[in-house]
Design an enzyme around this catalytic site. Structure first.
Site, mmCIF file in Angstrom:
data_model
loop_
_atom_site.group_PDB
_atom_site.id
_atom_site.type_symbol
_atom_site.label_atom_id
_atom_site.label_comp_id
_atom_site.label_asym_id
_atom_site.label_seq_id
_atom_site.Cartn_x
_atom_site.Cartn_y
_atom_site.Cartn_z
ATOM 1 N N HIS A 46 -25.945 -74.444 19.028
ATOM 2 C CA HIS A 46 -24.852 -73.595 18.548
ATOM 3 C C HIS A 46 -25.350 -72.234 18.072
ATOM 4 C CE1 HIS A 46 -20.885 -72.742 16.680
ATOM 5 N NE2 HIS A 46 -21.649 -71.972 15.920
ATOM 6 N N HIS A 102 -20.863 -68.593 25.034
ATOM 7 C CA HIS A 102 -20.612 -69.134 26.375
ATOM 8 C C HIS A 102 -20.544 -67.979 27.347
ATOM 9 C CE1 HIS A 102 -16.830 -68.437 24.267
ATOM 10 N NE2 HIS A 102 -16.328 -68.058 25.433
HETATM 11 P P1 AMP Z 1 -13.710 -66.400 25.037
HETATM 12 O O1 AMP Z 1 -12.471 -65.555 24.948
HETATM 13 O O2 AMP Z 1 -14.829 -65.701 25.741
HETATM 14 O O3 AMP Z 1 -14.105 -66.978 23.699
HETATM 15 O O4 AMP Z 1 -13.334 -67.584 26.008
HETATM 16 C C1 AMP Z 1 -12.957 -68.849 25.588
HETATM 17 C C2 AMP Z 1 -12.614 -69.587 26.858
HETATM 18 O O5 AMP Z 1 -12.724 -70.964 26.625
HETATM 19 C C3 AMP Z 1 -11.191 -69.329 27.380
HETATM 20 O O6 AMP Z 1 -11.256 -68.869 28.719
HETATM 21 C C4 AMP Z 1 -10.511 -70.694 27.251
HETATM 22 O O7 AMP Z 1 -9.599 -70.934 28.296
HETATM 23 C C5 AMP Z 1 -11.702 -71.632 27.306
HETATM 24 N N1 AMP Z 1 -11.543 -72.896 26.602
HETATM 25 C C6 AMP Z 1 -11.124 -73.102 25.328
HETATM 26 N N2 AMP Z 1 -11.152 -74.410 25.016
HETATM 27 C C7 AMP Z 1 -11.630 -75.056 26.120
HETATM 28 C C8 AMP Z 1 -11.902 -76.414 26.419
HETATM 29 N N3 AMP Z 1 -11.676 -77.386 25.517
HETATM 30 N N4 AMP Z 1 -12.377 -76.734 27.654
HETATM 31 C C9 AMP Z 1 -12.590 -75.747 28.566
HETATM 32 N N5 AMP Z 1 -12.362 -74.440 28.332
HETATM 33 C C10 AMP Z 1 -11.886 -74.095 27.132
HETATM 34 ZN ZN ZN Z 2 -20.773 -74.978 18.530
#
Ligand code: AMP
Ligand code: ZN
Length: 115
Positions: A46, A102
């Protein structure tokens, strides 16, 4: 980390569509895909954001490897030749929603400039 959805995905406590795993990373399909291929590469360790990444070789290697994992997945998804984007949103103005680093891998069609 407690209360972190991506830590819970890493630990298998939240369901996800996992497409890759190694010692340092998992990759899952984004639940709200913005392109035909939309995969998230998530370090098992993390970090809230890039602001938390150190400049020592361990962290530098890990961030470099994240690009290599994305490259590998682009090949696996068949978008190496057509092209792809790797995005890391960092902080509020960038629209970071999940506070666990991510990398988005996007492709499979011409991408709009801006995402
Ligand atoms: P960010 O705006 O870069 O923080 O992107 C977060 C991304 O995570 C978004 O595109 C969401 O659709 C995706 N997301 C959130 N929760 C999940 C989950 N449980 N599984 C897969 N994708 C997720
Ligand atoms: Zn985490």
């Amino acid at each position: 980390m407690l209360n972190c959805n991506f830590c819970m995905i890493v630990d298998g406590k939240l369901p996800s569509e996992r497409v890759y795993e190694d010692d340092d990373f998992i990759a899952v399909k984004d639940i709200h895909p913005k392109a035909p291929v939309h995969v998230l590469i998530i370090p098992k360790k993390h970090y809230d954001s890039i602001n938390d990444v150190g400049e020592h070789i361990g962290d530098v290697d890990l961030m470099g490897k994240m690009i290599i994992v994305a490259k590998r997945l682009a090949k696996k998804e068949g978008i190496s030749a057509s092209g792809y984007r790797m995005t890391i949103n960092n902080g509020e103005d960038a629209g970071q929603e999940v506070d666990h680093i991510h990398m988005h891998l996007l492709g499979g069609e011409p991408l709009r400039v801006g995402f």
